[in-house]
Motif scaffolding. Structure first.
Motif, PDB file in Angstrom:
ATOM      1  N   SER A  13      36.956  12.844 -22.274  1.00  0.00           N
ATOM      2  CA  SER A  13      37.208  12.563 -23.668  1.00  0.00           C
ATOM      3  C   SER A  13      37.229  13.806 -24.420  1.00  0.00           C
ATOM      4  CB  SER A  13      36.504  11.435 -24.347  1.00  0.00           C
ATOM      5  OG  SER A  13      36.386  10.222 -23.690  1.00  0.00           O
ATOM      6  N   ARG A  14      36.399  14.735 -23.987  1.00  0.00           N
ATOM      7  CA  ARG A  14      36.180  16.063 -24.740  1.00  0.00           C
ATOM      8  C   ARG A  14      37.439  17.077 -24.374  1.00  0.00           C
ATOM      9  NH1 ARG A  14      34.914  21.470 -24.938  1.00  0.00           N
ATOM     10  NH2 ARG A  14      33.288  22.145 -26.080  1.00  0.00           N
ATOM     11  N   GLY A  15      37.940  16.783 -23.294  1.00  0.00           N
ATOM     12  CA  GLY A  15      39.011  17.544 -22.740  1.00  0.00           C
ATOM     13  C   GLY A  15      40.563  17.165 -23.616  1.00  0.00           C
ATOM     14  N   THR A  16      40.588  15.550 -23.886  1.00  0.00           N
ATOM     15  CA  THR A  16      41.510  15.288 -24.896  1.00  0.00           C
ATOM     16  C   THR A  16      41.294  15.950 -26.367  1.00  0.00           C
ATOM     17  OG1 THR A  16      41.815  13.202 -23.672  1.00  0.00           O
ATOM     18  CG2 THR A  16      42.425  13.269 -25.854  1.00  0.00           C
ATOM     19  N   GLN A  17      40.362  15.769 -26.811  1.00  0.00           N
ATOM     20  CA  GLN A  17      39.983  16.533 -28.155  1.00  0.00           C
ATOM     21  C   GLN A  17      40.285  18.031 -28.094  1.00  0.00           C
ATOM     22  OE1 GLN A  17      39.258  14.822 -31.195  1.00  0.00           O
ATOM     23  NE2 GLN A  17      39.647  16.971 -31.905  1.00  0.00           N
ATOM     24  N   ALA A  18      40.007  18.779 -27.038  1.00  0.00           N
ATOM     25  CA  ALA A  18      39.964  20.060 -26.873  1.00  0.00           C
ATOM     26  C   ALA A  18      41.732  20.298 -26.989  1.00  0.00           C
ATOM     27  CB  ALA A  18      39.768  20.642 -25.437  1.00  0.00           C
ATOM     28  N   MET A  19      42.444  19.450 -26.425  1.00  0.00           N
ATOM     29  CA  MET A  19      44.144  19.474 -26.740  1.00  0.00           C
ATOM     30  C   MET A  19      44.485  19.253 -27.943  1.00  0.00           C
ATOM     31  SD  MET A  19      46.930  17.580 -24.464  1.00  0.00           S
ATOM     32  CE  MET A  19      48.686  17.773 -24.965  1.00  0.00           C
ATOM     33  N   ILE A  20      43.828  18.270 -28.751  1.00  0.00           N
ATOM     34  CA  ILE A  20      44.061  17.873 -30.055  1.00  0.00           C
ATOM     35  C   ILE A  20      43.681  19.296 -30.954  1.00  0.00           C
ATOM     36  CG2 ILE A  20      43.399  16.711 -32.229  1.00  0.00           C
ATOM     37  CD1 ILE A  20      43.087  14.480 -30.380  1.00  0.00           C
ATOM     38  N   ASP A  21      42.539  19.928 -30.626  1.00  0.00           N
ATOM     39  CA  ASP A  21      42.226  21.360 -31.279  1.00  0.00           C
ATOM     40  C   ASP A  21      43.288  22.230 -31.125  1.00  0.00           C
ATOM     41  OD1 ASP A  21      39.715  19.831 -31.813  1.00  0.00           O
ATOM     42  OD2 ASP A  21      38.588  21.072 -30.532  1.00  0.00           O
ATOM     43  N   MET A  22      43.870  22.276 -29.769  1.00  0.00           N
ATOM     44  CA  MET A  22      45.014  23.369 -29.832  1.00  0.00           C
ATOM     45  C   MET A  22      46.197  23.125 -30.386  1.00  0.00           C
ATOM     46  SD  MET A  22      44.557  23.421 -25.621  1.00  0.00           S
ATOM     47  CE  MET A  22      46.083  24.635 -25.388  1.00  0.00           C
ATOM     48  N   VAL A  23      46.561  21.776 -30.741  1.00  0.00           N
ATOM     49  CA  VAL A  23      47.595  21.250 -31.665  1.00  0.00           C
ATOM     50  C   VAL A  23      47.270  21.661 -33.110  1.00  0.00           C
ATOM     51  CG1 VAL A  23      48.779  19.296 -32.683  1.00  0.00           C
ATOM     52  CG2 VAL A  23      48.087  19.409 -30.169  1.00  0.00           C
ATOM     53  N   TRP A  24      46.164  21.328 -33.511  1.00  0.00           N
ATOM     54  CA  TRP A  24      45.846  21.818 -34.986  1.00  0.00           C
ATOM     55  C   TRP A  24      45.972  23.440 -35.082  1.00  0.00           C
ATOM     56  CZ3 TRP A  24      47.381  17.873 -36.505  1.00  0.00           C
ATOM     57  CH2 TRP A  24      46.632  16.626 -36.309  1.00  0.00           C
ATOM     58  N   ALA A  25      45.215  24.219 -34.169  1.00  0.00           N
ATOM     59  CA  ALA A  25      45.542  25.557 -34.088  1.00  0.00           C
ATOM     60  C   ALA A  25      46.961  26.125 -34.136  1.00  0.00           C
ATOM     61  CB  ALA A  25      44.712  26.144 -33.073  1.00  0.00           C
ATOM     62  N   LYS A  26      47.797  25.446 -33.292  1.00  0.00           N
ATOM     63  CA  LYS A  26      49.231  25.778 -33.366  1.00  0.00           C
ATOM     64  C   LYS A  26      49.856  25.543 -34.636  1.00  0.00           C
ATOM     65  CE  LYS A  26      53.143  27.479 -31.515  1.00  0.00           C
ATOM     66  NZ  LYS A  26      53.172  28.624 -30.853  1.00  0.00           N
ATOM     67  N   GLU A  27      49.343  24.437 -35.304  1.00  0.00           N
ATOM     68  CA  GLU A  27      49.862  24.132 -36.635  1.00  0.00           C
ATOM     69  C   GLU A  27      49.396  25.115 -37.632  1.00  0.00           C
ATOM     70  OE1 GLU A  27      49.391  20.776 -40.253  1.00  0.00           O
ATOM     71  OE2 GLU A  27      48.046  20.982 -38.634  1.00  0.00           O
ATOM     72  N   GLN A  28      48.387  25.403 -37.513  1.00  0.00           N
ATOM     73  CA  GLN A  28      47.610  26.681 -38.583  1.00  0.00           C
ATOM     74  C   GLN A  28      48.715  27.911 -38.379  1.00  0.00           C
ATOM     75  OE1 GLN A  28      45.542  26.361 -41.274  1.00  0.00           O
ATOM     76  NE2 GLN A  28      45.929  23.886 -40.636  1.00  0.00           N
TER      77      GLN A  28
END
Length: 325
Positions: A308-323
């Protein structure tokens, strides 16, 4: 510990009333024994489901109940880590609604407390307990579609008229990606066993601080990925794995039995289609039974916090790309 797991629920959430409460009570080797809510009206449906249910007027009171072995936490997203830790500190196994945390780093204290206590802590990521996903993983690993080239995933619904819904509120950790992005990202990781190397694009539409429409493209080690989630589109869900030798599609990947019948369709190069049907499986019940077995028999839980942490890490990458724009 008895020969079954005695469950308590923190809060009388609608989702708990409709789905997880019945699953906790129906699942083999477990039963729903207690609920924490200060509202008798909200408690009534749970009492009808589980006669003899003990109703506590606070979350802390339920955690102090010596006749409860495990706790299910369906609270708003921003409260998940706090109450997961409190449950573990109280000596209870804990199953927390997804997303367990709002960043990957926030998983770490829960993982550490799990290891310190020896208790089971997990995110309620029910889809990987459904046999349609086991079949999809098996077919992929056996080479049913050959070398994977592309994965396309979509999940949408429309809740624009429900402004008070926690999914539409930034202060409760709302947004389409936290709510359903975990499914389209995590399911792809589950089948392929790969992690994203780079988020190539992230188009995000926000209202009142929450994402209501997010489309991403990503590069994984051996394939390209595109995924879209929305809380402002007609209901739709589908995942497609497109390989050199065939295509595999899941038609009701995330709400099996509610959105439609769960089917895994495999189409070969010569356009011959094979269908695998799963008309009656309840992934919430399967999830509870896997949890109960892990607690009682000390067997490996199929969806550990590290996944589950790995999925959240991918979400974190999405937000970083948005920013990054």
């Amino acid at each position: 510990m008895t020969d079954h797991v005695r469950w308590g629920i923190l809060g009388a959430a609608n989702f708990a009333r409709r789905h997880m409460g019945p699953a906790l009570h129906m699942g083999r080797r477990g039963r729903l024994a207690a609920l924490a809510t200060s509202s008798p009206d909200k408690a009534a449906p749970f009492e009808a489901l589980a006669p003899g249910l003990r109703v506590h007027d606070s979350y802390d009171a339920l955690l102090a109940d010596p006749e409860i072995d495990a706790v299910y936490v369906p609270l708003p997203n921003h409260l998940h880590v706090e109450w997961a830790l409190k449950a573990l500190e109280a000596g209870k196994h804990v199953l927390v609604e997804k997303p367990l945390a709002m960043t990957a780093a926030e998983f770490d204290p829960v993982i550490a407390k799990r290891d310190e206590t020896g208790l089971l802590a997990a995110e309620a990521y029910m889809i990987v307990h459904h046999p349609q996903w086991h079949k999809a993983s098996q077919l992929y690993q056996e080479g049913a579609i050959g070398k994977l080239v592309r994965v396309s995933a979509a999940f949408s619904y429309d809740n624009r008229t429900d402004g008070g819904n926690i999914r539409n509120r930034a202060d409760t950790g709302g947004g389409a990606v936290p709510d359903i992005g975990v499914y389209i990202y995590g399911a792809t990781r589950f089948v392929t066993g790969e992690e994203p190397e780079e988020i190539l694009s992230a188009e995000v539409v926000r209202e009142n601080g929450v994402d209501v429409w997010t489309h991403i493209t990503a590069r994984f080690p051996s394939y390209h990925y595109t995924g879209i989630v929305s809380m402002r589109m007609a209901p739709w869900q589908e995942v497609v794995f497109h390989g050199e030798d065939g295509v595999m599609k899941l038609t009701a990947p995330f709400n099996a039995g509610v959105y439609g019948e769960a089917r895994v369709l495999v189409q070969s190069k010569d356009l011959v289609e094979t269908a695998y049907r799963f008309p009656s499986d309840n992934h919430y019940v399967h999830q509870v039974e896997a949890f109960n077995a892990s607690v009682l028999d000390k067997v490996h839980y199929p969806c550990p916090l590290e996944f589950s942490r790995g999925t959240q890490a991918m979400i974190d990458m999405v937000w970083a790309k948005e920013q990054a724009g």
